[in-house]
Design an enzyme around this catalytic site. Structure first.
Site, PDB file in Angstrom:
ATOM      1  N   ALA A  74      -4.500 -91.113  57.668  1.00  0.00           N
ATOM      2  CA  ALA A  74      -5.850 -90.277  57.833  1.00  0.00           C
ATOM      3  C   ALA A  74      -6.655 -90.529  56.531  1.00  0.00           C
ATOM      4  CB  ALA A  74      -5.615 -88.809  57.906  1.00  0.00           C
ATOM      5  N   ASP A  75      -5.651 -90.389  55.364  1.00  0.00           N
ATOM      6  CA  ASP A  75      -6.493 -90.467  54.106  1.00  0.00           C
ATOM      7  C   ASP A  75      -7.216 -92.003  53.950  1.00  0.00           C
ATOM      8  OD1 ASP A  75      -5.594 -88.095  53.376  1.00  0.00           O
ATOM      9  OD2 ASP A  75      -3.735 -88.935  52.252  1.00  0.00           O
ATOM     10  N   ILE A  76      -6.207 -93.014  54.383  1.00  0.00           N
ATOM     11  CA  ILE A  76      -6.924 -94.294  54.397  1.00  0.00           C
ATOM     12  C   ILE A  76      -8.174 -94.334  55.172  1.00  0.00           C
ATOM     13  CG2 ILE A  76      -6.581 -96.970  54.905  1.00  0.00           C
ATOM     14  CD1 ILE A  76      -3.602 -96.212  54.027  1.00  0.00           C
TER      15      ILE A  76
END
Length: 83
Positions: A74-76
């Protein structure tokens, strides 16, 4: 593209010839477990290991729904959306 070499069956056979008795397979190329991988590693490679004289054959599960893994993905995605 050709598959990477050496193939797992050859590695297992060579480890057995060297007297290796334990083997832990970590399928880093797969992020989740699926029937093909589970069968290939859990059945075929286990059989290859037994034939090679490896008496302690194990394999790890994929990352699957690991909270750390999902949060990292999700961060990527968020980083790329913000770019």
């Amino acid at each position: 593209l050709p598959w990477m070499t050496p193939d797992a069956a050859s590695v297992i056979e060579n480890l057995g010839k060297k007297g290796q008795k334990s083997l832990l397979v970590v399928p880093v190329a797969f992020t989740s477990d699926h029937i093909e991988t589970l069968y290939e590693i859990g059945m075929e490679y286990a059989e290859d290991a037994e034939k090679a004289g490896i008496t302690d054959f194990r394999f790890t599960e994929g990352l699957n729904g690991s909270e750390t893994f999902i949060n990292t993905l999700a961060d990527i995605v968020c980083e790329h959306l913000d770019a």
